[in-house]
Design a protein around this motif. Structure first.
Motif, PDB file in Angstrom:
ATOM      1  N   TYR A  33       0.842  -1.201   0.000  1.00 39.59           N
ATOM      2  CA  TYR A  33       0.000   0.000   0.000  1.00 39.59           C
ATOM      3  C   TYR A  33       0.875   1.247   0.000  1.00 39.59           C
ATOM      4  O   TYR A  33       1.916   1.275   0.650  1.00 39.59           O
ATOM      5  N   TYR A  35       0.346   5.309   0.994  1.00 39.49           N
ATOM      6  CA  TYR A  35      -0.521   6.287   1.633  1.00 39.49           C
ATOM      7  C   TYR A  35       0.109   7.673   1.536  1.00 39.49           C
ATOM      8  O   TYR A  35       1.335   7.816   1.524  1.00 39.49           O
ATOM      9  N   LEU A  91       3.756   7.238   2.944  1.00 37.10           N
ATOM     10  CA  LEU A  91       3.983   6.026   3.724  1.00 37.10           C
ATOM     11  C   LEU A  91       3.713   4.797   2.877  1.00 37.10           C
ATOM     12  O   LEU A  91       2.714   4.737   2.166  1.00 37.10           O
ATOM     13  N   GLY A  98      -4.477  -9.411   1.774  1.00 33.45           N
ATOM     14  CA  GLY A  98      -5.059  -8.077   1.619  1.00 33.45           C
ATOM     15  C   GLY A  98      -6.434  -7.969   2.225  1.00 33.45           C
ATOM     16  O   GLY A  98      -7.155  -7.025   1.946  1.00 33.45           O
ATOM     17  N   ALA A 101      -9.076  -8.269   7.800  1.00 32.26           N
ATOM     18  CA  ALA A 101      -8.571  -8.550   9.142  1.00 32.26           C
ATOM     19  C   ALA A 101      -7.049  -8.514   9.206  1.00 32.26           C
ATOM     20  O   ALA A 101      -6.462  -8.714  10.263  1.00 32.26           O
ATOM     21  N   ASP A 102      -6.416  -8.238   8.084  1.00 34.31           N
ATOM     22  CA  ASP A 102      -4.960  -8.296   7.999  1.00 34.31           C
ATOM     23  C   ASP A 102      -4.317  -7.035   8.555  1.00 34.31           C
ATOM     24  O   ASP A 102      -4.738  -5.927   8.218  1.00 34.31           O
ATOM     25  N   THR A 103      -3.284  -7.176   9.342  1.00 36.14           N
ATOM     26  CA  THR A 103      -2.595  -6.018   9.890  1.00 36.14           C
ATOM     27  C   THR A 103      -1.611  -5.461   8.867  1.00 36.14           C
ATOM     28  O   THR A 103      -0.855  -6.207   8.244  1.00 36.14           O
ATOM     29  N   GLN A 104      -1.647  -4.144   8.698  1.00 37.42           N
ATOM     30  CA  GLN A 104      -0.714  -3.476   7.816  1.00 37.42           C
ATOM     31  C   GLN A 104       0.459  -2.940   8.642  1.00 37.42           C
ATOM     32  O   GLN A 104       0.246  -2.312   9.678  1.00 37.42           O
ATOM     33  N   TYR A 105       1.663  -3.179   8.150  1.00 35.97           N
ATOM     34  CA  TYR A 105       2.870  -2.695   8.803  1.00 35.97           C
ATOM     35  C   TYR A 105       3.487  -1.613   7.932  1.00 35.97           C
ATOM     36  O   TYR A 105       3.651  -1.796   6.724  1.00 35.97           O
ATOM     37  N   PHE A 106       3.828  -0.508   8.570  1.00 37.18           N
ATOM     38  CA  PHE A 106       4.264   0.679   7.834  1.00 37.18           C
ATOM     39  C   PHE A 106       5.778   0.857   7.875  1.00 37.18           C
ATOM     40  O   PHE A 106       6.445   0.473   8.841  1.00 37.18           O
ATOM     41  N   GLY A 107       6.278   1.493   6.833  1.00 36.88           N
ATOM     42  CA  GLY A 107       7.664   1.915   6.788  1.00 36.88           C
ATOM     43  C   GLY A 107       7.830   3.281   7.443  1.00 36.88           C
ATOM     44  O   GLY A 107       6.851   3.861   7.932  1.00 36.88           O
ATOM     45  N   PRO A 108       9.060   3.810   7.454  1.00 35.29           N
ATOM     46  CA  PRO A 108       9.336   5.078   8.132  1.00 35.29           C
ATOM     47  C   PRO A 108       8.804   6.303   7.396  1.00 35.29           C
ATOM     48  O   PRO A 108       8.741   7.385   7.964  1.00 35.29           O
TER      49      PRO A 108
END
Lengths: 115, 117
Positions: A33, A35, A91, A98, A101-108
């Motif tokens: 993703y 953002y 981001l 996808g 219920a799936d957790t999204q993990y973000f970069g810096p």
């Protein structure tokens, strides 16, 4: 396990210039993703990839923004030409699948300033 | 109508005290997930805790717990024993199942938490 990697961390450009951001998701994550987060707001989805196919790009300003994920792993987001209102943090996030219920993990994130 | 509402722009708490950050949501989809993220000044969004709409018990992760009241459509984050490092922006987010199974993660406007010594 390595997290989501993004580069560059900061970028300053003048309006009408072009810029590109890179993202490498967590290994094995099929969904990626992008953002946009404007100062003082929550992130807004620009585009979602499932492997190397686009699932949702309804919020992507396609006249100036483009994104690709050619081999189903890393991705680039491009802005051409940039406008002042594109100043934001971009981001990248990834998730195993996808679904809802799936957790999204973000970069810096990449902080873009357009002058 | 906003899907996620966080009514507290800012909250102050003293170190070692507990604090509750409010979140209400709006959906007619029976299947949805609720997420809380922390965003320090460095900018990274850090996942804290998840609650699914079908989960019977409130989620807990270390010092974080989610007070899930389905009938009231609220999903408040409780941080116990606050630490100085908890000072950050906190976002509540929701993702509905939707028709296709793929839907957007929608964020609230966030609550800035400041922890004082």
């Amino acid at each position: 396990e390595a997290g989501v990697a993004q580069s560059p961390r900061y970028k300053i450009i003048e309006k009408r210039q072009s810029v590109a951001f890179w993202c490498n998701p967590i290994s094995g994550h099929a969904t990626l993703y992008w953002y946009q987060q404007i100062l003082g707001q929550g992130p807004k989805l620009l585009i979602q990839f499932q492997n190397n196919g686009v699932v949702d790009d309804s919020q992507l300003p396609k006249d100036r923004f483009s994104a690709e994920r050619l081999k189903g792993v890393d991705s680039t987001l491009k802005i051409q030409p940039a406008k002042l209102e594109d100043s934001a943090v971009y981001l990248c996030a990834s998730s195993l699948a996808g679904n809802w219920a799936d957790t999204q993990y973000f970069g810096p994130g990449t902080r873009l300033t357009v002058l | 109508a906003q899907k996620i509402t966080q009514t507290q722009p800012g909250m102050f708490v003293q170190e070692k005290e507990a604090v509750t950050l409010d979140c209400t949501y709006d959906t007619s989809d029976p299947s949805y997930g609720l997420f809380w993220y922390k965003q320090p000044s460095s900018g990274e969004m850090i996942f804290l805790i998840y609650q699914g709409s079908y989960d019977q018990q409130n989620a807990t992760e270390g010092r974080y717990s989610l007070n899930f009241q389905k009938a009231r459509k609220s999903a408040n984050l409780v941080i116990s024993a606050s630490q100085l490092g908890d000072s950050a922006m906190y976002f509540c987010a929701m993702r509905e199942r939707g028709k296709s199974g793929y839907s957007t993660l929608t964020f609230g406007k966030g609550t800035m938490l400041l922890v004082s010594p």
